[in-house]
Motif scaffolding. Sequence first.
Motif, short mmCIF file in Angstrom:
data_model
loop_
_atom_site.label_atom_id
_atom_site.label_comp_id
_atom_site.label_asym_id
_atom_site.label_seq_id
_atom_site.Cartn_x
_atom_site.Cartn_y
_atom_site.Cartn_z
N MET A 146 0.82 -1.21 0.00
CA MET A 146 0.00 0.00 0.00
C MET A 146 0.86 1.26 0.00
SD MET A 146 -3.09 -1.10 2.54
CE MET A 146 -4.38 -0.11 1.82
N LEU A 147 1.92 1.28 0.78
CA LEU A 147 2.70 2.51 0.94
C LEU A 147 3.81 2.63 -0.08
CD1 LEU A 147 2.81 2.30 4.82
CD2 LEU A 147 1.59 4.03 3.51
N ARG A 148 4.31 1.47 -0.53
CA ARG A 148 5.36 1.41 -1.54
C ARG A 148 6.61 2.18 -1.15
NH1 ARG A 148 2.39 2.71 -6.93
NH2 ARG A 148 1.24 4.06 -5.56
N GLU A 149 6.80 2.39 0.14
CA GLU A 149 8.04 3.01 0.63
C GLU A 149 8.48 2.23 1.85
OE1 GLU A 149 7.82 7.15 1.48
OE2 GLU A 149 7.22 7.63 -0.56
N ARG A 150 9.74 1.83 1.81
CA ARG A 150 10.22 0.95 2.86
C ARG A 150 10.21 1.60 4.23
NH1 ARG A 150 12.33 -4.06 2.31
NH2 ARG A 150 13.30 -4.45 4.30
N GLU A 151 10.71 2.83 4.28
CA GLU A 151 10.86 3.47 5.58
C GLU A 151 9.49 3.68 6.24
OE1 GLU A 151 13.28 7.31 7.08
OE2 GLU A 151 14.00 6.34 5.26
N GLU A 152 8.55 4.18 5.43
CA GLU A 152 7.21 4.41 5.96
C GLU A 152 6.55 3.09 6.36
OE1 GLU A 152 4.29 8.03 4.71
OE2 GLU A 152 5.07 6.80 3.11
N SER A 153 6.80 2.05 5.58
CA SER A 153 6.23 0.74 5.89
C SER A 153 6.76 0.24 7.23
CB SER A 153 6.55 -0.27 4.79
OG SER A 153 5.98 0.14 3.57
N GLU A 154 8.05 0.48 7.47
CA GLU A 154 8.62 0.06 8.76
C GLU A 154 7.96 0.83 9.90
OE1 GLU A 154 12.89 0.21 8.87
OE2 GLU A 154 13.06 -0.79 6.93
N GLU A 155 7.76 2.12 9.69
CA GLU A 155 7.14 2.93 10.74
C GLU A 155 5.72 2.45 11.03
OE1 GLU A 155 9.57 6.93 9.43
OE2 GLU A 155 7.38 7.00 9.45
N PRO A 198 10.38 -8.02 7.31
CA PRO A 198 10.87 -6.71 7.76
C PRO A 198 12.31 -6.84 8.26
CG PRO A 198 9.40 -7.64 9.40
CD PRO A 198 9.42 -8.61 8.25
N PRO A 199 13.06 -5.74 8.31
CA PRO A 199 14.44 -5.82 8.81
C PRO A 199 14.46 -6.22 10.28
CG PRO A 199 13.77 -3.53 8.53
CD PRO A 199 12.67 -4.37 7.96
N MET A 200 15.56 -6.87 10.67
CA MET A 200 15.69 -7.35 12.04
C MET A 200 15.54 -6.23 13.07
SD MET A 200 16.38 -10.63 12.15
CE MET A 200 17.47 -11.08 13.51
N ARG A 201 16.01 -5.04 12.70
CA ARG A 201 16.04 -3.96 13.70
C ARG A 201 14.64 -3.52 14.12
NH1 ARG A 201 17.44 -1.59 8.87
NH2 ARG A 201 15.85 -0.18 8.07
N LEU A 202 13.63 -3.88 13.32
CA LEU A 202 12.29 -3.40 13.62
C LEU A 202 11.78 -3.95 14.94
CD1 LEU A 202 10.34 -1.49 12.31
CD2 LEU A 202 9.12 -3.44 11.40
N TRP A 203 12.05 -5.23 15.17
CA TRP A 203 11.60 -5.83 16.43
C TRP A 203 12.25 -5.11 17.61
CZ3 TRP A 203 8.07 -7.91 19.00
CH2 TRP A 203 8.29 -8.66 20.16
N GLN A 204 13.51 -4.75 17.45
CA GLN A 204 14.18 -4.03 18.53
C GLN A 204 13.54 -2.66 18.74
OE1 GLN A 204 16.19 -5.36 20.69
NE2 GLN A 204 15.80 -3.39 21.69
N ARG A 205 13.19 -2.02 17.64
CA ARG A 205 12.55 -0.70 17.77
C ARG A 205 11.22 -0.81 18.50
NH1 ARG A 205 13.13 1.40 11.69
NH2 ARG A 205 10.98 2.05 12.08
N ILE A 206 10.48 -1.87 18.20
CA ILE A 206 9.19 -2.07 18.87
C ILE A 206 9.42 -2.29 20.37
CG2 ILE A 206 7.26 -3.69 19.09
CD1 ILE A 206 7.58 -4.10 15.97
N ARG A 207 10.39 -3.14 20.69
CA ARG A 207 10.69 -3.41 22.10
C ARG A 207 11.10 -2.14 22.82
NH1 ARG A 207 11.76 -8.55 23.79
NH2 ARG A 207 12.88 -7.47 25.41
N THR A 208 11.89 -1.32 22.13
CA THR A 208 12.34 -0.08 22.76
C THR A 208 11.16 0.84 23.02
OG1 THR A 208 14.42 -0.28 21.59
CG2 THR A 208 13.90 1.87 22.52
N GLU A 209 10.30 0.95 22.00
CA GLU A 209 9.15 1.85 22.16
C GLU A 209 8.26 1.38 23.31
OE1 GLU A 209 6.90 2.66 18.61
OE2 GLU A 209 5.34 3.70 19.76
#
Lengths: 185, 244
Positions: free
Chosen positions: A44-53, B63-74
Amino acid sequence: MTAADGMRHTLEDLLARTADRDRRAFAELYRRTCARLFGVCLRMLREREESEEVLQEVFTTVWQRAASFEPARAGALTWLIALTRNKAIDRLRQRRERVLDDPIDLERLPDERLEPATEVESSQDYARLANCLEQLEARQRRSVREAFFSGATYKQLAERCQVPLPTMKSWIRRGLMQLRSCLES
Amino acid sequence: MNTPLRDDDPELRYAEYVLGVLDADARAAVEREMQESDAAAATVAAWHRRLLPLAAEIADREPPMRLWQRIRTELRFDPRDRQPPGFWENVRVWHWLSLGAGAIAVACILALVLIVRQPSAPSVTYMASTLAQQNGNVGWTATMDISNARIIVVPAAPQGLATGRAPELWLIPKGEKPIAVGMIAADAPITLPLGPALLARVGPTAVLAVSVEPPGGSPTGQPTGAVIATGTIASAGSLATSIS
């Protein structure tokens, strides 16, 4: 469900335990569903950074609001995908100035192959929906599908497909109502 | 299939909400109705069941590995729960490194060098920063591992964070606006990736700063709360080569 699946906790169990502040269950839920939900964000977002957020937002919301999951209303995966799509759509609506997407010609847009790319909660539900979509008139089917996967508003869809706004609304509304009656027949 | 197709069907708005074609105001209106009316919520749930199976056509993406860490931190999870603990996640390493607060930056660099160093390693560049607070105490130390495009931020004894607020790290290149590096923590070391824009600007003319933000980070992309720690960046050179 295979024997191996039977050994695992269901996503519903994991959500219920997450609501009880069980971090292990939450970690397991993340491990089992993050790729599924990240795929939805990226589509949906087609942008990696926003998708991660957005995915981060989804899972912090899951931790805080797992108790609001009602198993009687929908399966856990449906609930998670609904939450993810909602957050992604909210994000799309916040984008103010956007370079317009390439125009789409609905007459020429090929139907994508209708087949699940991944494990589904119920392949039966998917098969029924795909069958009912097939029965829609081509422009209705394509606009419903385009709307679902892009999260675009009526106005954006009409612009991209280069049709008047009322035409787009009519295609999608008729498509939705026909889908309902087909799925309930 | 012969049901009359009525454009004014009261269910339509809920179906349109689930499909995702409504604008922000119309979405908000449906969400209010869902909170006030159980029937509205049930209708939306029925449309979720009808339409969401279509998401099965979307391929999974890791998703990249770091995302789980970011969630834990938040969520402020205890760092001791981490699994699986990698080197940088090993709390004992950081406890040990934190023993001499004044020498943390140097200790970080040495630890990095000892771990990263390989016999044939090409030059590995590090930079370091001590983020001091207004009272002169060290809030955090940061080590920038340029070769691996990441920054490791270790808290010493940061002060000035209100409950429900979170520290966000910024890079401020000389003469430019702050660039968000990411959310850090007051009670655990955090590793953040350095994207190309950050990598290009990390250097002795830039400054690192920590501001106080809502838990998810600044909503504007620029610092919105008080800046509670700053530090200049010193090049630590190519230590791996010089030591080996």
